[in-house]
Design an enzyme around this catalytic site. Structure first.
Site, PDB file in Angstrom:
ATOM      1  N   ARG A 187       0.811  -1.230   0.000  1.00 54.14           N
ATOM      2  CA  ARG A 187       0.000   0.000   0.000  1.00 54.14           C
ATOM      3  C   ARG A 187       0.839   1.273   0.000  1.00 54.14           C
ATOM      4  O   ARG A 187       0.367   2.349   0.350  1.00 54.14           O
ATOM      5  CB  ARG A 187      -0.979   0.043   1.170  1.00 54.14           C
ATOM      6  CG  ARG A 187      -1.958  -1.104   1.158  1.00 54.14           C
ATOM      7  CD  ARG A 187      -3.162  -0.804   2.022  1.00 54.14           C
ATOM      8  NE  ARG A 187      -3.974  -2.003   2.124  1.00 54.14           N
ATOM      9  CZ  ARG A 187      -3.787  -2.932   3.059  1.00 54.14           C
ATOM     10  NH1 ARG A 187      -2.862  -2.773   3.983  1.00 54.14           N
ATOM     11  NH2 ARG A 187      -4.535  -3.993   3.069  1.00 54.14           N
ATOM     12  N   LYS A 217       3.958  12.038 -11.472  1.00 54.03           N
ATOM     13  CA  LYS A 217       3.133  11.127 -12.279  1.00 54.03           C
ATOM     14  C   LYS A 217       3.862   9.805 -12.420  1.00 54.03           C
ATOM     15  O   LYS A 217       4.967   9.750 -12.954  1.00 54.03           O
ATOM     16  CB  LYS A 217       2.887  11.718 -13.675  1.00 54.03           C
ATOM     17  CG  LYS A 217       1.889  12.858 -13.694  1.00 54.03           C
ATOM     18  CD  LYS A 217       1.537  13.232 -15.127  1.00 54.03           C
ATOM     19  CE  LYS A 217       0.562  14.399 -15.177  1.00 54.03           C
ATOM     20  NZ  LYS A 217       0.302  14.843 -16.565  1.00 54.03           N
ATOM     21  N   GLU A 220      11.894  18.607 -24.755  1.00 53.94           N
ATOM     22  CA  GLU A 220      11.149  19.089 -23.573  1.00 53.94           C
ATOM     23  C   GLU A 220      11.741  20.416 -23.067  1.00 53.94           C
ATOM     24  O   GLU A 220      11.004  21.272 -22.564  1.00 53.94           O
ATOM     25  CB  GLU A 220      11.165  18.046 -22.440  1.00 53.94           C
ATOM     26  CG  GLU A 220      10.591  16.669 -22.812  1.00 53.94           C
ATOM     27  CD  GLU A 220       9.065  16.621 -22.976  1.00 53.94           C
ATOM     28  OE1 GLU A 220       8.387  17.654 -22.803  1.00 53.94           O
ATOM     29  OE2 GLU A 220       8.566  15.516 -23.296  1.00 53.94           O
ATOM     30  N   LYS A 270       9.807  23.262 -14.232  1.00 50.78           N
ATOM     31  CA  LYS A 270       8.695  22.304 -14.193  1.00 50.78           C
ATOM     32  C   LYS A 270       8.146  22.164 -12.774  1.00 50.78           C
ATOM     33  O   LYS A 270       6.938  22.104 -12.568  1.00 50.78           O
ATOM     34  CB  LYS A 270       9.114  20.931 -14.736  1.00 50.78           C
ATOM     35  CG  LYS A 270       7.973  19.934 -14.578  1.00 50.78           C
ATOM     36  CD  LYS A 270       7.994  18.726 -15.448  1.00 50.78           C
ATOM     37  CE  LYS A 270       6.760  17.859 -15.129  1.00 50.78           C
ATOM     38  NZ  LYS A 270       6.807  16.553 -15.766  1.00 50.78           N
ATOM     39  N   GLU A 289      -3.333  19.002 -12.265  1.00 53.45           N
ATOM     40  CA  GLU A 289      -3.591  19.362 -13.652  1.00 53.45           C
ATOM     41  C   GLU A 289      -4.998  19.876 -13.936  1.00 53.45           C
ATOM     42  O   GLU A 289      -5.717  19.321 -14.763  1.00 53.45           O
ATOM     43  CB  GLU A 289      -3.240  18.169 -14.577  1.00 53.45           C
ATOM     44  CG  GLU A 289      -2.969  18.618 -15.995  1.00 53.45           C
ATOM     45  CD  GLU A 289      -2.191  17.596 -16.830  1.00 53.45           C
ATOM     46  OE1 GLU A 289      -1.419  16.808 -16.250  1.00 53.45           O
ATOM     47  OE2 GLU A 289      -2.354  17.620 -18.041  1.00 53.45           O
ATOM     48  N   ARG A 326      -0.765  23.440 -15.059  1.00 54.29           N
ATOM     49  CA  ARG A 326       0.065  22.287 -15.433  1.00 54.29           C
ATOM     50  C   ARG A 326      -0.196  21.843 -16.868  1.00 54.29           C
ATOM     51  O   ARG A 326       0.658  21.256 -17.516  1.00 54.29           O
ATOM     52  CB  ARG A 326      -0.179  21.119 -14.455  1.00 54.29           C
ATOM     53  CG  ARG A 326       0.762  19.950 -14.697  1.00 54.29           C
ATOM     54  CD  ARG A 326       0.743  18.918 -13.576  1.00 54.29           C
ATOM     55  NE  ARG A 326       1.749  17.904 -13.842  1.00 54.29           N
ATOM     56  CZ  ARG A 326       2.128  16.966 -12.987  1.00 54.29           C
ATOM     57  NH1 ARG A 326       1.586  16.907 -11.795  1.00 54.29           N
ATOM     58  NH2 ARG A 326       3.058  16.096 -13.316  1.00 54.29           N
ATOM     59  N   ASN A 375       1.666  20.474 -21.685  1.00 54.24           N
ATOM     60  CA  ASN A 375       1.258  19.627 -22.799  1.00 54.24           C
ATOM     61  C   ASN A 375       1.485  20.282 -24.156  1.00 54.24           C
ATOM     62  O   ASN A 375       1.051  19.759 -25.181  1.00 54.24           O
ATOM     63  CB  ASN A 375      -0.229  19.249 -22.664  1.00 54.24           C
ATOM     64  CG  ASN A 375      -0.459  18.322 -21.494  1.00 54.24           C
ATOM     65  OD1 ASN A 375       0.331  17.424 -21.248  1.00 54.24           O
ATOM     66  ND2 ASN A 375      -1.525  18.557 -20.757  1.00 54.24           N
ATOM     67  N   HIS A 390       2.035  18.277 -27.261  1.00 55.44           N
ATOM     68  CA  HIS A 390       1.795  16.878 -26.912  1.00 55.44           C
ATOM     69  C   HIS A 390       0.481  16.297 -27.449  1.00 55.44           C
ATOM     70  O   HIS A 390       0.347  15.086 -27.535  1.00 55.44           O
ATOM     71  CB  HIS A 390       1.844  16.690 -25.390  1.00 55.44           C
ATOM     72  CG  HIS A 390       3.249  16.640 -24.850  1.00 55.44           C
ATOM     73  ND1 HIS A 390       4.145  17.665 -25.036  1.00 55.44           N
ATOM     74  CD2 HIS A 390       3.913  15.679 -24.155  1.00 55.44           C
ATOM     75  CE1 HIS A 390       5.300  17.333 -24.447  1.00 55.44           C
ATOM     76  NE2 HIS A 390       5.178  16.143 -23.918  1.00 55.44           N
ATOM     77  N   HIS A 429       1.305  13.108 -29.247  1.00 56.84           N
ATOM     78  CA  HIS A 429       0.910  11.759 -28.806  1.00 56.84           C
ATOM     79  C   HIS A 429       0.219  10.985 -29.929  1.00 56.84           C
ATOM     80  O   HIS A 429       0.446   9.790 -30.096  1.00 56.84           O
ATOM     81  CB  HIS A 429      -0.012  11.830 -27.582  1.00 56.84           C
ATOM     82  CG  HIS A 429       0.735  12.084 -26.307  1.00 56.84           C
ATOM     83  ND1 HIS A 429       0.193  12.782 -25.251  1.00 56.84           N
ATOM     84  CD2 HIS A 429       1.993  11.741 -25.922  1.00 56.84           C
ATOM     85  CE1 HIS A 429       1.080  12.852 -24.273  1.00 56.84           C
ATOM     86  NE2 HIS A 429       2.183  12.232 -24.655  1.00 56.84           N
ATOM     87  N   HIS A 453       9.512  10.082 -28.532  1.00 53.20           N
ATOM     88  CA  HIS A 453       8.646  11.084 -27.909  1.00 53.20           C
ATOM     89  C   HIS A 453       9.101  12.503 -28.293  1.00 53.20           C
ATOM     90  O   HIS A 453       8.285  13.354 -28.632  1.00 53.20           O
ATOM     91  CB  HIS A 453       8.662  10.901 -26.392  1.00 53.20           C
ATOM     92  CG  HIS A 453       7.788  11.875 -25.674  1.00 53.20           C
ATOM     93  ND1 HIS A 453       6.417  11.857 -25.792  1.00 53.20           N
ATOM     94  CD2 HIS A 453       8.085  12.910 -24.851  1.00 53.20           C
ATOM     95  CE1 HIS A 453       5.913  12.848 -25.057  1.00 53.20           C
ATOM     96  NE2 HIS A 453       6.898  13.491 -24.483  1.00 53.20           N
TER      97      HIS A 453
HETATM   98 ZN    ZN Z   1       6.731  14.949 -23.050  1.00 51.15          ZN
END
Ligand code: ZN
Ligand code: ADP
Length: 339
Positions: A108, A130, A172, A214, A224, A228, A232, A235, A239, A249
């Site tokens: 946990r 994340k 990035e 960041k 988010e 935040r 993106n 992105h 993506h 990426h």
């Molecule tokens: Zn990225």
């Protein structure tokens, strides 16, 4: 070793930015820590892992799946890891994501920290909490937001980083400059990848600046809701491209940033697309790529950032100032297909 502490909603993270893996034993007890890394990093830096309990995984995004998590958990049980154990992810984004995920569910939740070894992980993936895994084509579909206890940087790992991974990281970094930092954008314009690779102090400073940029964005909006989302930039289309073409990426979001700059030009009066494109190319990244607009748009419109018939798209007002704009799907479709 200098320590900076940053507070998030329900935890705080210690940053040791100009550090060394030799100092890891001052942050965690060697006997109760377990390092998770991958074969590429372990083989290039074997001596640095001496005396540490280490689990070595196969490298690659295709292993960022539940099966790997299960294998790690079985090893943790075998190693008698308990609630006092700290997991330390030493690696790129795949390793930090996996380590944070396993540490969040094993018994946990146990303590974890990161030593990011790729440029991308240093400036992006290791920051913000994340953690997660992929399932089939669904990237990061399973996971949790939970901050690591610490982040330790050691630039020595960059010595073995492949060229393509440097380019990934710079995608990035350029993204951060576009949305938040015009001065850094100018610095990137006047420098080259080679210069950063040759000059330890320059890359070290750039990495720190980006990690903190960041961090501040995430601190303002950990879950988010708005700020935040600026991260993106590039992105949404990125993506969709990454899912359908053989692109890294960094390459995918570079093309995404190019098109987002054009959309910004049309909807926001953004006038500096050429500067964005020039910088991306300077750091070895692709910009104008031909892709099947229909096919890609069909994937794009299913993006997480969609809200009913509108899509939240990150645009630029000017270099250093990103904004979020809600664009009706129909309008977005005709803009993208017309580019
Ligand atoms: Zn990225
Ligand atoms: P990310 O690009 O998100 O950091 P990965 O964890 O997949 O994603 O790392 C990219 C690739 O770079 C992997 O093959 C990984 O093994 C390799 N890698 C990461 N850091 C280093 C390093 N310091 N030296 C050599 N290879 C590295």
């Amino acid at each position: 070793m200098k320590k900076l502490t940053y507070k998030f909603s329900n935890s705080s993270v210690d940053y040791y930015l100009a550090g060394s893996i030799a100092h890891l034993k001052e942050i965690v007890d060697k006997n109760s820590a377990i390092i998770i890394t991958d074969e590429n990093i372990y083989n290039a830096h074997t001596k640095r892992f001496k005396g540490w309990n280490t689990i070595v995984l196969k490298p690659g995004e295709e292993f960022k799946v539940q099966e790997t998590a299960n294998t790690i958990i079985e090893q943790l049980i075998e190693m008698e890891a308990d609630r006092k154990t700290t997991l330390v992810g030493v690696g790129g984004g795949v390793i930090t994501d996996m380590t944070g995920y396993v540490a969040s569910v094993y018994m946990r939740g146990i303590r974890f920290g990161f030593l990011p070894t790729s440029l991308l992980a240093m400036v992006d993936a290791s920051i913000g909490g994340k953690n997660g895994i992929d399932l089939g084509v669904y990237k990061n579909i399973v996971g949790i937001i939970r901050q690591p206890s610490f982040i330790l940087h050691d630039m020595v790992f960059l010595n073995s980083l492949p060229q393509s991974e440097w380019e990934n990281g710079f995608a990035e970094i350029i993204k951060h400059a576009c949305i938040k930092d015009a001065a850094m954008f100018r610095e990137l314009e006047s420098n080259t990848l080679k210069k950063y690779q040759a000059k330890k102090t320059a890359i070290c400073e750039l990495v720190q600046k980006n990690a903190l940029l960041k961090t501040k964005v995430v601190q303002q909006d950990e879950f988010e809701k708005n700020e935040r989302r600026l991260l993106n930039f590039g992105h949404t289309l990125g993506h969709a491209l990454e899912n359908q073409y053989e692109l890294s990426h960094g390459q995918a979001i570079s093309i995404g940033m190019t098109y987002a700059s054009h959309i910004s030009q049309q909807l926001n009066g953004f006038k500096e697309t050429a500067r964005v494109v020039t910088v991306l190319e300077k750091y070895g990244l692709p910009t104008y790529a031909s892709f099947e607009k229909d096919k890609v748009f069909n994937v794009l419109k299913m993006d997480k950032k969609r809200e009913k018939s509108e899509m939240n798209y990150v645009l630029l007002e000017k270099i250093g100032k990103g904004v979020i704009k809600s664009i009706p799907i129909k309008e977005l479709e005709s803009i993208i297909k017309g580019l």
